[in-house]
Design a protein around this motif. Structure first.
Motif, PDB file in Angstrom:
ATOM      1  N   ARG A   3       0.824  -1.203   0.000  1.00 20.45           N
ATOM      2  CA  ARG A   3       0.000   0.000   0.000  1.00 20.45           C
ATOM      3  C   ARG A   3       0.864   1.261   0.000  1.00 20.45           C
ATOM      4  O   ARG A   3       0.588   2.214  -0.718  1.00 20.45           O
ATOM      5  CB  ARG A   3      -0.911  -0.022   1.215  1.00 20.45           C
ATOM      6  N   GLU A   4       1.919   1.249   0.806  1.00 21.93           N
ATOM      7  CA  GLU A   4       2.826   2.402   0.853  1.00 21.93           C
ATOM      8  C   GLU A   4       3.546   2.580  -0.478  1.00 21.93           C
ATOM      9  O   GLU A   4       3.736   3.698  -0.959  1.00 21.93           O
ATOM     10  CB  GLU A   4       3.860   2.247   1.979  1.00 21.93           C
ATOM     11  N   GLU A   8       3.296   5.823  -2.911  1.00 20.77           N
ATOM     12  CA  GLU A   8       4.486   6.563  -3.337  1.00 20.77           C
ATOM     13  C   GLU A   8       4.501   6.749  -4.856  1.00 20.77           C
ATOM     14  O   GLU A   8       4.781   7.842  -5.352  1.00 20.77           O
ATOM     15  CB  GLU A   8       5.737   5.800  -2.902  1.00 20.77           C
TER      16      GLU A   8
END
Length: 50
Positions: A3-4, A8
């Protein structure tokens, strides 16, 4: 973790677009998108629309 990573990547695209175009241009594009004014999700579909 994934998810991160995806967040990004999404930010990179938005930041690049912001570098290339001014705030006024981005604002105009934002006004063109989305639902037209006066349109409502609650209105029933016209006959023939699926």
């Amino acid at each position: 973790m994934i998810r991160e990573y995806l967040a990004e990547i999404g930010r990179k695209g938005g930041n690049e677009r912001a570098k290339r175009h001014g705030k006024a241009q981005l604002r105009e594009w934002a006004k063109l998108g989305g639902r037209p004014k006066g349109s409502s999700k609650k209105k029933p579909n016209r006959k023939g629309d699926l």
